[in-house]
Structure formats: structure tokens, C-alpha cells
Motif scaffolding. Structure first.
Motif, PDB file in Angstrom:
ATOM      1  N   VAL A   5      50.076  23.640 -26.079  1.00  0.00           N
ATOM      2  CA  VAL A   5      49.806  24.707 -25.983  1.00  0.00           C
ATOM      3  C   VAL A   5      48.271  24.773 -25.641  1.00  0.00           C
ATOM      4  O   VAL A   5      47.625  23.960 -26.535  1.00  0.00           O
ATOM      5  CB  VAL A   5      50.119  25.427 -27.513  1.00  0.00           C
ATOM      6  N   ALA A   6      47.730  25.451 -24.756  1.00  0.00           N
ATOM      7  CA  ALA A   6      46.192  25.523 -24.329  1.00  0.00           C
ATOM      8  C   ALA A   6      45.612  26.891 -24.924  1.00  0.00           C
ATOM      9  O   ALA A   6      46.180  27.908 -24.286  1.00  0.00           O
ATOM     10  CB  ALA A   6      46.152  25.180 -22.941  1.00  0.00           C
ATOM     11  N   THR A   7      44.706  26.894 -25.969  1.00  0.00           N
ATOM     12  CA  THR A   7      44.470  28.141 -26.422  1.00  0.00           C
ATOM     13  C   THR A   7      43.127  28.529 -26.431  1.00  0.00           C
ATOM     14  O   THR A   7      42.381  27.398 -26.655  1.00  0.00           O
ATOM     15  CB  THR A   7      45.125  28.473 -27.911  1.00  0.00           C
ATOM     16  N   ASP A   8      42.513  29.672 -25.952  1.00  0.00           N
ATOM     17  CA  ASP A   8      41.284  30.208 -26.397  1.00  0.00           C
ATOM     18  C   ASP A   8      40.865  30.366 -27.892  1.00  0.00           C
ATOM     19  O   ASP A   8      41.769  30.024 -28.623  1.00  0.00           O
ATOM     20  CB  ASP A   8      41.082  31.649 -25.465  1.00  0.00           C
ATOM     21  N   ILE A   9      39.712  30.241 -28.311  1.00  0.00           N
ATOM     22  CA  ILE A   9      39.560  30.438 -29.695  1.00  0.00           C
ATOM     23  C   ILE A   9      39.224  31.813 -30.165  1.00  0.00           C
ATOM     24  O   ILE A   9      39.871  32.512 -30.656  1.00  0.00           O
ATOM     25  CB  ILE A   9      38.305  29.494 -30.129  1.00  0.00           C
ATOM     26  N   ASP A  10      37.963  32.557 -29.785  1.00  0.00           N
ATOM     27  CA  ASP A  10      37.709  33.402 -30.324  1.00  0.00           C
ATOM     28  C   ASP A  10      38.482  34.915 -29.798  1.00  0.00           C
ATOM     29  O   ASP A  10      38.583  34.990 -28.577  1.00  0.00           O
ATOM     30  CB  ASP A  10      36.079  33.875 -29.847  1.00  0.00           C
ATOM     31  N   GLY A  11      38.920  35.443 -30.672  1.00  0.00           N
ATOM     32  CA  GLY A  11      39.768  36.661 -30.267  1.00  0.00           C
ATOM     33  C   GLY A  11      41.179  36.472 -29.818  1.00  0.00           C
ATOM     34  O   GLY A  11      41.896  37.294 -29.761  1.00  0.00           O
ATOM     35  N   THR A  12      41.296  34.984 -30.326  1.00  0.00           N
ATOM     36  CA  THR A  12      42.818  34.716 -29.835  1.00  0.00           C
ATOM     37  C   THR A  12      43.573  33.868 -31.027  1.00  0.00           C
ATOM     38  O   THR A  12      44.436  34.159 -31.486  1.00  0.00           O
ATOM     39  CB  THR A  12      42.786  33.381 -28.758  1.00  0.00           C
ATOM     40  N   ILE A  13      42.699  33.057 -31.596  1.00  0.00           N
ATOM     41  CA  ILE A  13      43.312  32.272 -32.949  1.00  0.00           C
ATOM     42  C   ILE A  13      41.921  32.580 -34.175  1.00  0.00           C
ATOM     43  O   ILE A  13      42.478  32.435 -35.115  1.00  0.00           O
ATOM     44  CB  ILE A  13      43.390  30.895 -32.739  1.00  0.00           C
ATOM     45  N   LEU A  14      40.810  32.605 -33.658  1.00  0.00           N
ATOM     46  CA  LEU A  14      39.731  33.063 -34.537  1.00  0.00           C
ATOM     47  C   LEU A  14      39.395  34.515 -34.611  1.00  0.00           C
ATOM     48  O   LEU A  14      39.219  35.102 -33.637  1.00  0.00           O
ATOM     49  CB  LEU A  14      38.599  32.136 -34.120  1.00  0.00           C
ATOM     50  N   LYS A  15      39.681  34.802 -35.919  1.00  0.00           N
ATOM     51  CA  LYS A  15      39.231  36.457 -35.888  1.00  0.00           C
ATOM     52  C   LYS A  15      37.828  36.889 -35.745  1.00  0.00           C
ATOM     53  O   LYS A  15      37.004  36.122 -35.889  1.00  0.00           O
ATOM     54  CB  LYS A  15      39.835  37.045 -37.398  1.00  0.00           C
ATOM     55  N   TRP A  16      37.627  37.931 -35.659  1.00  0.00           N
ATOM     56  CA  TRP A  16      36.219  38.552 -35.464  1.00  0.00           C
ATOM     57  C   TRP A  16      35.327  38.184 -36.469  1.00  0.00           C
ATOM     58  O   TRP A  16      34.052  38.254 -36.565  1.00  0.00           O
ATOM     59  CB  TRP A  16      36.439  40.132 -35.074  1.00  0.00           C
ATOM     60  N   SER A  17      35.939  38.046 -37.905  1.00  0.00           N
ATOM     61  CA  SER A  17      35.252  37.512 -39.054  1.00  0.00           C
ATOM     62  C   SER A  17      34.947  36.099 -38.906  1.00  0.00           C
ATOM     63  O   SER A  17      34.312  35.765 -39.941  1.00  0.00           O
ATOM     64  CB  SER A  17      35.845  37.892 -40.105  1.00  0.00           C
ATOM     65  N   PHE A  18      35.232  35.354 -37.938  1.00  0.00           N
ATOM     66  CA  PHE A  18      35.110  33.923 -37.632  1.00  0.00           C
ATOM     67  C   PHE A  18      35.745  33.242 -38.781  1.00  0.00           C
ATOM     68  O   PHE A  18      35.418  32.200 -39.155  1.00  0.00           O
ATOM     69  CB  PHE A  18      33.618  33.652 -37.956  1.00  0.00           C
ATOM     70  N   GLN A  19      37.125  33.810 -39.076  1.00  0.00           N
ATOM     71  CA  GLN A  19      37.893  33.123 -40.055  1.00  0.00           C
ATOM     72  C   GLN A  19      39.308  32.714 -39.339  1.00  0.00           C
ATOM     73  O   GLN A  19      39.623  33.710 -38.402  1.00  0.00           O
ATOM     74  CB  GLN A  19      38.161  33.904 -41.289  1.00  0.00           C
ATOM     75  N   PHE A  20      39.911  31.711 -39.689  1.00  0.00           N
ATOM     76  CA  PHE A  20      41.593  31.777 -39.092  1.00  0.00           C
ATOM     77  C   PHE A  20      42.168  32.084 -40.376  1.00  0.00           C
ATOM     78  O   PHE A  20      42.030  31.813 -41.739  1.00  0.00           O
ATOM     79  CB  PHE A  20      41.766  30.118 -38.970  1.00  0.00           C
ATOM     80  N   SER A  21      43.379  32.604 -39.896  1.00  0.00           N
ATOM     81  CA  SER A  21      44.351  33.141 -40.970  1.00  0.00           C
ATOM     82  C   SER A  21      45.053  31.948 -41.434  1.00  0.00           C
ATOM     83  O   SER A  21      45.253  31.102 -40.675  1.00  0.00           O
ATOM     84  CB  SER A  21      45.315  34.439 -40.170  1.00  0.00           C
ATOM     85  N   PRO A  22      45.601  32.005 -42.406  1.00  0.00           N
ATOM     86  CA  PRO A  22      46.654  30.991 -43.146  1.00  0.00           C
ATOM     87  C   PRO A  22      47.850  30.716 -42.176  1.00  0.00           C
ATOM     88  O   PRO A  22      48.088  29.569 -41.822  1.00  0.00           O
ATOM     89  CB  PRO A  22      46.828  31.426 -44.288  1.00  0.00           C
ATOM     90  N   LYS A  23      48.301  31.818 -41.452  1.00  0.00           N
ATOM     91  CA  LYS A  23      49.457  31.700 -40.655  1.00  0.00           C
ATOM     92  C   LYS A  23      49.253  30.987 -39.381  1.00  0.00           C
ATOM     93  O   LYS A  23      49.932  30.176 -38.901  1.00  0.00           O
ATOM     94  CB  LYS A  23      50.165  33.125 -40.315  1.00  0.00           C
ATOM     95  N   VAL A  24      47.873  31.100 -38.896  1.00  0.00           N
ATOM     96  CA  VAL A  24      47.395  30.429 -37.508  1.00  0.00           C
ATOM     97  C   VAL A  24      47.356  29.009 -38.012  1.00  0.00           C
ATOM     98  O   VAL A  24      47.873  28.043 -37.148  1.00  0.00           O
ATOM     99  CB  VAL A  24      46.545  30.979 -37.218  1.00  0.00           C
ATOM    100  N   LYS A  25      46.552  28.636 -39.006  1.00  0.00           N
ATOM    101  CA  LYS A  25      46.624  27.175 -39.550  1.00  0.00           C
ATOM    102  C   LYS A  25      47.900  26.518 -39.519  1.00  0.00           C
ATOM    103  O   LYS A  25      47.999  25.317 -39.156  1.00  0.00           O
ATOM    104  CB  LYS A  25      45.592  27.107 -40.754  1.00  0.00           C
ATOM    105  N   GLN A  26      48.743  27.304 -40.146  1.00  0.00           N
ATOM    106  CA  GLN A  26      50.028  26.533 -40.683  1.00  0.00           C
ATOM    107  C   GLN A  26      50.907  26.670 -39.238  1.00  0.00           C
ATOM    108  O   GLN A  26      51.438  25.489 -39.029  1.00  0.00           O
ATOM    109  CB  GLN A  26      50.772  27.577 -41.543  1.00  0.00           C
ATOM    110  N   CYS A  27      50.687  27.396 -38.303  1.00  0.00           N
ATOM    111  CA  CYS A  27      51.180  27.286 -36.988  1.00  0.00           C
ATOM    112  C   CYS A  27      50.894  26.192 -36.285  1.00  0.00           C
ATOM    113  O   CYS A  27      51.761  25.432 -35.864  1.00  0.00           O
ATOM    114  CB  CYS A  27      51.105  28.462 -36.193  1.00  0.00           C
ATOM    115  N   ILE A  28      49.698  26.020 -36.045  1.00  0.00           N
ATOM    116  CA  ILE A  28      49.095  24.789 -35.418  1.00  0.00           C
ATOM    117  C   ILE A  28      49.396  23.521 -36.159  1.00  0.00           C
ATOM    118  O   ILE A  28      49.597  22.616 -35.341  1.00  0.00           O
ATOM    119  CB  ILE A  28      47.367  25.111 -35.354  1.00  0.00           C
ATOM    120  N   ARG A  29      49.451  23.281 -37.436  1.00  0.00           N
ATOM    121  CA  ARG A  29      49.994  22.148 -37.990  1.00  0.00           C
ATOM    122  C   ARG A  29      51.347  21.842 -37.658  1.00  0.00           C
ATOM    123  O   ARG A  29      51.630  20.686 -37.609  1.00  0.00           O
ATOM    124  CB  ARG A  29      49.956  22.455 -39.549  1.00  0.00           C
TER     125      ARG A  29
END
Length: 268
Positions: A5-29
Motif C-alpha cells: 500500500v503506497a500512500t500519500d500523507i497530507d489529505g490522505t491519511i493525515l487530517k488537516w489538523s495534522f492528526q491521525f485518526s485512531p482508525k487510520v493508525k489501527q488500520c496501518i498497524r
């Protein structure tokens, strides 16, 4: 079966508040637990992306500078395509003549000629330090990229992309946000970075899922067998995608993984 899985960061997995949601972190884990490689593919500096990789507990190489630099977890350079010196000098002259703010990335360090609100807003929340100096005092070599910025006028930035692309067809010039005009080597594309790692790991194109949100992610999507655009993506990127997921604020990354990736440990 998806292996990368090749992913961009800003606006894709990182919210505009510069925070990762718990769901995104868990998904990547969970992707990692299932042996699926997750690679960050970004226009950001490498040095500013390392902390993001650490926060996500990722140990795969980082593709930074739109694909112009790949370093592994130890800091070893695997791939590097710099902006040629003569072109860098010409772009610097163009920016000065037109009174355009320019970020100069040299040896993975950020330099600006003015300590203004543009660079302060740009670096806020991105883990970036910068040096203010005349570019004439620097040895213009090992230039990772140049970034022209206007934080208020997106149409002006579009005009820069069109103007510079016509003047310098030998370069890769693209908008990475509505307000950022990126200038780099023709070989500094996200597709080049993903293809380099896929070849290194023996992963086929059909085994790669790519996902992003901006025009600089058009090249990223090209390198994937499954091409996903975020719900908040540009129209140009959406037209290149196989599938449009939800927005970054609604965990669109997670929903795309749920749809296309089989996880054996447990469902995301």
C-alpha cells in the motif's frame, strides 16, 4: 492480493489538523501485522517525514520529495534524483524577478530568503526547521526540489505551473496543493519511487494499492494496480482513479483498505 500500500500523507491519511485518526493508525498497524508493506509517498522533506513514520510505527523506506529521494530506516539512501544545478539557478532567478516566495531544499534542509508569514505557516505543525539566508551564499548542489508558494491565490499557482512547464519541459512541475508549485527532476515522481521499491521487493503492479488526493498523486496512482482517490481529491486525480473513497476527515483510507485488502489477522 495486495502486498504493498503506497500512500500519500497530507489529505490522505493525515487530517488537516495534522492528526491521525485512531482508525487510520489501527488500520496501518493491521496491514503491517498481515505482512503488507505500507510505504509513505510524499512531497515532504525526508527529515520531516521520519517522525510521521515513527508515530505510525512504520519501518519501510520513505519516498520523499515527490519521489526524488528514498531512504531506509537507517538513513541509507536507496534512490536520489536531484534538480540539476543550472535549472535550480534559473528557477531562483525567475522567483526573484517575480517576487515569488521560494523554498529551497538542499541536502534535506530547508532554506528561504525571507522569514515571512508564508514560511511560518508552511512549517507550522510539520516538524520543519529552516534557515534564512541569501541563496547566493549557498552552494547550489544536491537540490532536492524547489517549492514556489502563494497561500492566497490558487489560480496564480496554476499559472506558475503552466508557465514553468512550458519553459522547462525537462523538469517535473506540479501542484501538490492548490497553493504549492513543486519543481524537481523529471525522475523525481512518486511513480518512480514506488516502482523502484516494488522492483526491489519483487512486487507486481497488480499487487500494489496506491492512494492520494492531489495532482502530484496522479503519478502515484499510475504505479498501482488499484488506484484510489480520496473523496477530497482534485477532479484531475479522481479522473485517474479506479475508485473514489470517502474523505480524509471520514477515514477514507480505512474504507479503501476494507474494500480492497484482505486481512487475515482480523478485519479492519
Amino acid at each position: 492480493m495486495i502486498k504493498l500500500v503506497a500512500t500519500d500523507i497530507d489529505g490522505t491519511i493525515l487530517k488537516w489538523s495534522f492528526q491521525f485518526s485512531p482508525k487510520v493508525k489501527q488500520c496501518i498497524r493491521e496491514l503491517d501485522e498481515n505482512g503488507i508493506k505500507v510505504v509513505l509517498v510524499t512531497g515532504r522533506m525526508h527529515s520531516a517525514t521520519v517522525r510521521i513514520a515513527q508515530e505510525l510505527d512504520l519501518h519501510t523506506p520513505i519516498i520523499s520529495y515527490q519521489g526524488g529521494l528514498i531512504k531506509d530506516e537507517t538513513g541509507k539512501t536507496l534512490y536520489q534524483k536531484d534538480l540539476p544545478k543550472d535549472y535550480a539557478v534559473k528557477i531562483i532567478d525567475w522567483a526573484r524577478r517575480n517576487k515569488i516566495h521560494l523554498n529551497l531544499y538542499l541536502d534535506d534542509k530547508l532554506y528561504v530568503e525571507q522569514d515571512n508569514e508564508i514560511v511560518k505557516e508552511y512549517t507550522d505543525g510539520r516538524f520543519i526547521n529552516y534557515t534564512v539566508c541569501s541563496f547566493d551564499s549557498l552552494k547550489i548542489e544536491n537540490v532536492n526540489k524547489l517549492l514556489a508558494i502563494d497561500l492566497r491565490d490558487a489560480e496564480k499557482v496554476t499559472g506558475w505551473v503552466e508557465e514553468l512547464s512550458e519553459k522547462f519541459p525537462e523538469l517535473y512541475i506540479v501542484k501538490s496543493t492548490p497553493y504549492f508549485c513543486e519543481i524537481g527532476s523529471k525522475e523525481a515522481k512518486k511513480s518512480s519511487g514506488v516502482e523502484f521499491l516494488a522492483n526491489m521487493w519483487g512486487i507486481k503492479k497488480e499487487e500494489i494499492l496506491t492512494i492520494g488526493d492531489q495532482n502530484n498523486d496522479i503519478e502515484l496512482l499510475k504505479s498501482g494496480g488499484i488506484k484510489v482517490a480520496m473523496g477530497n481529491a482534485t477532479d484531475e486525480l479522481k479522473s485517474c482513479a479506479d475508485y473514489i473513497t470517502d474523505t480524509v476527515e471520514n477515514d477514507g483510507f480505512v474504507k479503501a483498505i476494507e474494500k480492497f485488502v484482505t486481512l487475515g489477522v482480523k478485519n479492519v
